[in-house]
Write a protein that holds these residues in place. Structure first.
Motif, PDB file in Angstrom:
ATOM      1  N   GLN A 107      33.521  45.262  50.367  1.00 35.55           N
ATOM      2  CA  GLN A 107      33.342  45.850  48.965  1.00 35.55           C
ATOM      3  C   GLN A 107      34.123  47.094  48.951  1.00 35.55           C
ATOM      4  O   GLN A 107      34.095  47.602  49.647  1.00 35.55           O
ATOM      5  CB  GLN A 107      32.039  46.055  48.783  1.00 35.55           C
ATOM      6  N   SER A 108      34.997  47.056  47.940  1.00 36.54           N
ATOM      7  CA  SER A 108      36.132  48.348  47.900  1.00 36.54           C
ATOM      8  C   SER A 108      36.066  48.637  46.362  1.00 36.54           C
ATOM      9  O   SER A 108      35.988  47.734  45.247  1.00 36.54           O
ATOM     10  CB  SER A 108      37.291  48.137  48.639  1.00 36.54           C
ATOM     11  N   LEU A 109      36.753  49.595  45.983  1.00 33.30           N
ATOM     12  CA  LEU A 109      37.192  50.164  44.760  1.00 33.30           C
ATOM     13  C   LEU A 109      38.781  50.152  44.874  1.00 33.30           C
ATOM     14  O   LEU A 109      39.629  50.764  45.471  1.00 33.30           O
ATOM     15  CB  LEU A 109      36.809  51.299  44.421  1.00 33.30           C
ATOM     16  N   GLU A 110      39.356  49.313  43.913  1.00 29.53           N
ATOM     17  CA  GLU A 110      40.551  48.951  43.746  1.00 29.53           C
ATOM     18  C   GLU A 110      41.179  49.419  42.350  1.00 29.53           C
ATOM     19  O   GLU A 110      40.437  49.175  41.409  1.00 29.53           O
ATOM     20  CB  GLU A 110      41.139  47.638  44.212  1.00 29.53           C
ATOM     21  N   PRO A 111      42.654  49.772  42.335  1.00 33.04           N
ATOM     22  CA  PRO A 111      43.209  49.860  40.945  1.00 33.04           C
ATOM     23  C   PRO A 111      43.542  48.426  40.300  1.00 33.04           C
ATOM     24  O   PRO A 111      43.599  48.350  38.957  1.00 33.04           O
ATOM     25  CB  PRO A 111      44.469  50.363  41.218  1.00 33.04           C
ATOM     26  N   VAL A 112      43.680  47.299  40.954  1.00 33.77           N
ATOM     27  CA  VAL A 112      43.927  45.966  40.417  1.00 33.77           C
ATOM     28  C   VAL A 112      42.779  45.094  40.850  1.00 33.77           C
ATOM     29  O   VAL A 112      41.978  45.279  42.086  1.00 33.77           O
ATOM     30  CB  VAL A 112      45.362  45.410  40.844  1.00 33.77           C
ATOM     31  N   ARG A 148      41.531  42.175  43.002  1.00 31.50           N
ATOM     32  CA  ARG A 148      41.593  41.541  44.210  1.00 31.50           C
ATOM     33  C   ARG A 148      40.373  40.713  44.579  1.00 31.50           C
ATOM     34  O   ARG A 148      39.319  41.340  44.700  1.00 31.50           O
ATOM     35  CB  ARG A 148      42.040  42.081  45.408  1.00 31.50           C
ATOM     36  N   GLY A 149      40.215  39.572  44.995  1.00 34.21           N
ATOM     37  CA  GLY A 149      39.195  38.886  45.304  1.00 34.21           C
ATOM     38  C   GLY A 149      38.190  38.543  44.186  1.00 34.21           C
ATOM     39  O   GLY A 149      39.053  38.235  42.902  1.00 34.21           O
ATOM     40  N   ARG A 150      37.076  39.023  44.243  1.00 38.33           N
ATOM     41  CA  ARG A 150      36.147  38.624  42.793  1.00 38.33           C
ATOM     42  C   ARG A 150      35.742  40.120  42.469  1.00 38.33           C
ATOM     43  O   ARG A 150      35.352  40.913  43.133  1.00 38.33           O
ATOM     44  CB  ARG A 150      34.899  37.793  43.384  1.00 38.33           C
ATOM     45  N   LEU A 151      35.519  40.011  41.118  1.00 33.93           N
ATOM     46  CA  LEU A 151      34.860  41.263  40.565  1.00 33.93           C
ATOM     47  C   LEU A 151      33.490  41.242  40.467  1.00 33.93           C
ATOM     48  O   LEU A 151      32.573  40.355  40.463  1.00 33.93           O
ATOM     49  CB  LEU A 151      35.421  41.291  38.905  1.00 33.93           C
ATOM     50  N   ASP A 152      32.873  42.711  41.278  1.00 36.20           N
ATOM     51  CA  ASP A 152      31.294  42.747  41.356  1.00 36.20           C
ATOM     52  C   ASP A 152      31.097  43.319  39.749  1.00 36.20           C
ATOM     53  O   ASP A 152      31.166  44.483  39.696  1.00 36.20           O
ATOM     54  CB  ASP A 152      31.345  43.715  42.486  1.00 36.20           C
ATOM     55  N   HIS A 160      35.548  47.533  41.115  1.00 38.49           N
ATOM     56  CA  HIS A 160      34.728  47.218  42.195  1.00 38.49           C
ATOM     57  C   HIS A 160      34.807  45.676  42.731  1.00 38.49           C
ATOM     58  O   HIS A 160      34.524  44.878  41.558  1.00 38.49           O
ATOM     59  CB  HIS A 160      33.127  47.485  41.672  1.00 38.49           C
ATOM     60  N   VAL A 161      35.530  45.572  43.461  1.00 40.03           N
ATOM     61  CA  VAL A 161      35.847  44.351  43.993  1.00 40.03           C
ATOM     62  C   VAL A 161      35.145  43.672  45.487  1.00 40.03           C
ATOM     63  O   VAL A 161      34.942  44.510  46.085  1.00 40.03           O
ATOM     64  CB  VAL A 161      37.234  43.919  43.976  1.00 40.03           C
ATOM     65  N   ARG A 162      34.992  42.428  45.593  1.00 36.63           N
ATOM     66  CA  ARG A 162      34.732  41.806  46.814  1.00 36.63           C
ATOM     67  C   ARG A 162      35.801  41.146  47.297  1.00 36.63           C
ATOM     68  O   ARG A 162      36.258  40.105  46.483  1.00 36.63           O
ATOM     69  CB  ARG A 162      33.379  40.731  46.579  1.00 36.63           C
ATOM     70  N   THR A 163      36.198  41.246  48.608  1.00 36.50           N
ATOM     71  CA  THR A 163      37.178  40.490  49.070  1.00 36.50           C
ATOM     72  C   THR A 163      36.828  39.670  50.399  1.00 36.50           C
ATOM     73  O   THR A 163      35.787  40.325  51.096  1.00 36.50           O
ATOM     74  CB  THR A 163      38.591  41.375  49.426  1.00 36.50           C
ATOM     75  N   PHE A 164      37.621  38.819  50.688  1.00 38.24           N
ATOM     76  CA  PHE A 164      37.399  37.936  51.894  1.00 38.24           C
ATOM     77  C   PHE A 164      38.485  37.759  52.728  1.00 38.24           C
ATOM     78  O   PHE A 164      39.185  36.663  52.423  1.00 38.24           O
ATOM     79  CB  PHE A 164      36.625  36.607  51.380  1.00 38.24           C
TER      80      PHE A 164
END
Length: 416
Positions: free
Chosen positions: A133-138, A140-144, A160-164
């Protein structure tokens, strides 16, 4: 690092120490190790007397660095071969003689870990999918969505995105990073320390050594991570300070060192030697616990049990029947002394409990530097034969792989 006095002892040797050489913290750690049979610390007229029991390795105290060398059974140049045999891992190519460095065993184990880690790096570290779970400017993965609504209040400059993603930051690699750090703290050879320092950054590490050990205890190997098994074996040895799950009993009292309990190592060696020797003749290891245990009941306190180190099921001449043969490991000077009455009583109990009445055999296997030896004890009473104990001395100056064939020939002769 403060200057420390180096004290070198062999197995079962002792030396005096002044009161000023041991801090109160040192005394507490040594007492803890004494409680678990690693060494003996006793007051002396002018200070302390420290005796090493059946233990080899390095122990780093506040003012003293203790180096316990193998003297009794396994010579230093063969220790890594027998240790690797007991652990079921390849003998390290970089293993050297004990006497090549001031730390001996500690440097040898660190070098074995380094060799395996370098091999893994050449092949490429294993990667697996890791949730983040991270904070990104674009995006990536799924939006939380919940985090975006409650933390950013509808703002879209940060998401706030969730990546795998597939990453190397997985437990297979983290335990090796933690073990490399532990090895770096113990290594004294300049070349070894330099090589460890150069590779430790390539591996992620666990939050704590205890977390790394918990991950190792839960380890499950498949075709995807089977190549990590040898590296994890040496990592476990370093992280436990000399204790290995299912090999040595670890109580957490390592006192910043790397100690190996030689009696426990010998038990592991004997279990593998006798199992391989029995397999050459169609034998199989049998359990000696649960319903098949020899149990003592009716005394004060809890029930107690008698368990041989190994119980072999061997075929008899008539293929329809098999015989049970109890095998016990003894890390004792039975190359120089007679078998103790306590051990004779113990083996007779095993014979009565497991061996057939017409062949009350049992086996003792002990270290015998300088050649294989076999002698036979016959125990008789007024009512006839009580038992036969075959005493096998294994040549620890030879390679361990050479011994199962000789053990098999002795067992065939003894049971014929």
């Amino acid at each position: 690092m403060p200057d420390r006095t180096e004290l070198r002892l062999g197995e079962y040797e002792s030396a005096p120490l002044g009161f000023e050489q041991l801090t109160p913290r040192d005394v507490d750690r040594l007492r803890a190790l004494q409680a678990h049979g690693r060494l003996t610390l006793s007051p002396d007229r002018n200070g302390w007397r420290l005796k090493v029991d059946g233990t080899v390795g390095v122990l780093v105290l506040d003012r003293v660095r203790l180096v316990a060398e193998p003297k009794f059974a396994i010579p230093g140049e063969q220790l890594m071969s027998w240790l690797a045999y007991a652990l079921g891992t390849p003998v390290p190519v970089t293993s050297r003689r004990w006497t090549t460095g001031p730390e001996g065993y500690a440097d040898l184990v660190a070098a074995a870990l380094l060799e395996q880690c370098e091999k893994l790096l050449r092949e490429g570290l294993r990667r697996d999918y890791v949730r983040r779970q991270s904070l990104e400017p674009v995006l990536r993965g799924r939006l939380d969505v919940a985090a975006q609504a409650t933390r950013r209040y509808g703002q879209l400059d940060q998401l706030h995105v969730r990546t795998f993603d597939r990453e190397a930051d997985i437990w297979d690699n983290r335990v090796l990073g933690s073990a490399l750090k532990a090895a770096l703290g113990l290594a004294t050879g300049s070349d070894l320390a330099r090589d460890l320092h150069g590779i430790v950054g390539a591996f992620p590490s666990a939050p704590t050594p205890a977390a790394a050990l918990r991950a190792l205890d839960r380890a499950h190997y498949t075709r995807l991570n089977a190549r990590y098994r040898a590296a994890h074996t040496w990592a476990r040895l370093l992280l436990r300070g000399g204790g290995v799950t299912d090999l040595l009993t670890d109580h957490g009292h390592t006192a910043d060192g790397l100690l190996l309990a030689m009696p426990a190592l010998w038990e592991a060696v004997v279990r593998r030697l006798a199992t391989e020797a029995g397999a050459l003749n169609g034998g199989l290891p049998e359990t000696s616990s649960g319903r098949t245990a020899i149990t003592v009941r009716g005394d004060l306190g809890n029930n107690s049990t008698f368990r041989p180190d190994l119980l072999l099921s061997l075929p008899r001449r008539d293929a329809a029947r098999r015989t049970l043969l109890p095998v016990d490991a003894k890390y004792k000077r039975y190359d120089r002394h007679g078998i103790s009455s306590a051990d004779i009583h113990q083996l007779l109990t095993y014979s009565v409990g497991y061996a057939p009445t017409d062949a009350p055999n049992s086996v003792i296997i002990h270290p015998q530097p300088g050649g294989h030896r076999h002698r036979r004890l016959q125990v008789d009473g007024p009512q006839g034969r009580l038992g036969i104990i075959d005493v096998l001395g294994i040549d620890t100056r030879a390679l361990p792989e050479e011994s199962p064939a000789w053990i098999r020939s002795v067992l065939l002769q003894a049971l014929s």
